[in-house]
Design an enzyme around this catalytic site. Structure first.
Site, short mmCIF file in Angstrom:
data_model
loop_
_atom_site.label_atom_id
_atom_site.label_comp_id
_atom_site.label_asym_id
_atom_site.label_seq_id
_atom_site.Cartn_x
_atom_site.Cartn_y
_atom_site.Cartn_z
N PRO A 176 63.23 53.45 5.09
CA PRO A 176 63.41 52.54 6.23
C PRO A 176 62.09 52.38 7.00
O PRO A 176 61.41 53.37 7.28
CB PRO A 176 64.46 53.25 7.10
CG PRO A 176 65.13 54.23 6.20
CD PRO A 176 64.10 54.61 5.17
N GLU A 177 61.71 51.15 7.26
CA GLU A 177 60.51 50.85 8.04
C GLU A 177 60.96 50.26 9.39
O GLU A 177 62.14 50.28 9.70
CB GLU A 177 59.59 49.89 7.27
CG GLU A 177 59.17 50.46 5.91
CD GLU A 177 58.30 49.52 5.08
OE1 GLU A 177 57.56 48.71 5.66
OE2 GLU A 177 58.36 49.60 3.84
N LYS A 211 58.84 55.03 13.32
CA LYS A 211 60.08 55.06 12.54
C LYS A 211 61.06 56.10 13.08
O LYS A 211 62.03 56.46 12.42
CB LYS A 211 59.77 55.35 11.07
CG LYS A 211 58.88 54.29 10.42
CD LYS A 211 58.45 54.72 9.02
CE LYS A 211 57.33 53.83 8.49
NZ LYS A 211 56.74 54.37 7.26
N ARG A 261 49.94 54.94 -3.55
CA ARG A 261 51.09 54.06 -3.32
C ARG A 261 50.93 52.77 -4.12
O ARG A 261 49.82 52.33 -4.37
CB ARG A 261 51.22 53.72 -1.83
CG ARG A 261 51.34 54.92 -0.93
CD ARG A 261 52.58 55.75 -1.22
NE ARG A 261 53.81 55.03 -0.95
CZ ARG A 261 54.44 55.04 0.23
NH1 ARG A 261 53.96 55.74 1.22
NH2 ARG A 261 55.55 54.37 0.39
#
Ligand SMILES: [Zn+2]
Length: 271
Positions: free
Chosen positions: A2-3, A58, A261
């Site tokens: 979740p961002e 976050k 990433r």
């Protein structure tokens, strides 16, 4: 993970659903999920009312009616579901006095709940050294330009994901912002032209707001507090679309590892 749009969605929904409710009981099914002495945690939470739910980066910050806050990080797979049915991944259940409940699930168990005294909250957050909130008025083009100027050698994709540079953006939205701005994820901060900086700044504001209005993206197991998926996925242009044609120019979307990433981008639309 979740961002900002996903955590913001949960924050807004929790403010509508549990604000003002009183916690009758808390059930802890996975004790190590609570980063606080368990007995004390239960004492603090039981009988407390929910005053407000805030977000920083976050993190969700639940303000209680006593002198404490709960700080919740959903990490990779956390879910907060109102009146949901507990599953084998449910680690905490808050029961409210009106018969409703909030369950906290986490498949991979990287998330946590902490207790922070209200008067220590500012220090607690300062220690994390979070960058500006992208949707705040403080995050201006001028501030963005100055921040980039301090990180000249850094590549733009990892920079956007760096929580100390800017709070709340992760892998998905950094890819989408850079596609919007037509900038390759490998570009160094000091190679960006003013026009490109403007476009990235505009993209950050636009995409994060839009994604929040769609209640976020469910690419993994993210759900909102109703247990429903976010609706932003059909609007995703590049993230995890490797090998598929670009919606603009039909060129194959590429994937590249940058700083551990995956970056997804269109090699033709982005320069
Ligand atoms: Zn393209």
């Amino acid at each position: 993970m979740p961002e900002l749009p996903e955590v913001e969605t949960i924050k807004r929904q929790l403010n509508r659903k549990i604000k003002g409710k009183k916690i009758k009981k808390v059930e802890v099914l996975l004790p190590r999920f609570v980063k606080y002495p368990l007995k004390k945690f239960k004492q603090i939470v039981t009988g407390a009312k929910i005053i407000n739910i805030n977000r920083r980066a976050k993190l969700l910050i639940v303000e209680l009616s006593n002198e404490y806050c709960l700080v919740i990080h959903l990490k990779l797979t956390g879910q907060l579901v109102f009146n949901g049915q507990p599953t084998k991944h449910t680690h905490l259940i808050y029961y409210f006095t009106d018969g409703s409940q909030l369950i906290h699930n986490d498949l991979r168990q990287f998330g946590f709940v902490k207790v922070v005294p209200k008067k220590e909250l500012t220090d607690f957050l300062n220690k994390e050294k979070y960058g500006p909130e992208p949707l705040s008025k403080e995050f201006t083009l001028k501030l963005f330009g100055e921040s980039l100027n301090k990180r000249k050698g850094a590549k733009i994709k990892p920079l956007l994901m760096d929580q100390r540079f800017l709070a709340g953006i992760g892998n998905l939205y950094s890819d989408e912002v850079l596609f919007f701005a037509k900038v390759l994820p490998t570009r160094r901060a000091d190679s960006l032209k003013l026009e490109e900086i403007k476009k990235i700044h505009q993209g950050i504001k636009k995409i994060l707001s839009l994604a929040t209005s769609y209640r976020g993206s469910s690419v993994d197991n993210y759900v909102d507090t109703k247990g429903e998926k976010g609706d932003f996925v059909p609007l995703i242009k590049v993230y995890r679309r490797e090998g598929q044609p670009c919606f603009v120019c039909q060129t194959e979307i590429k994937r590249l590892k940058i700083g551990g990433r995956s970056a997804h981008f269109c090699p033709k639309c982005q320069e």
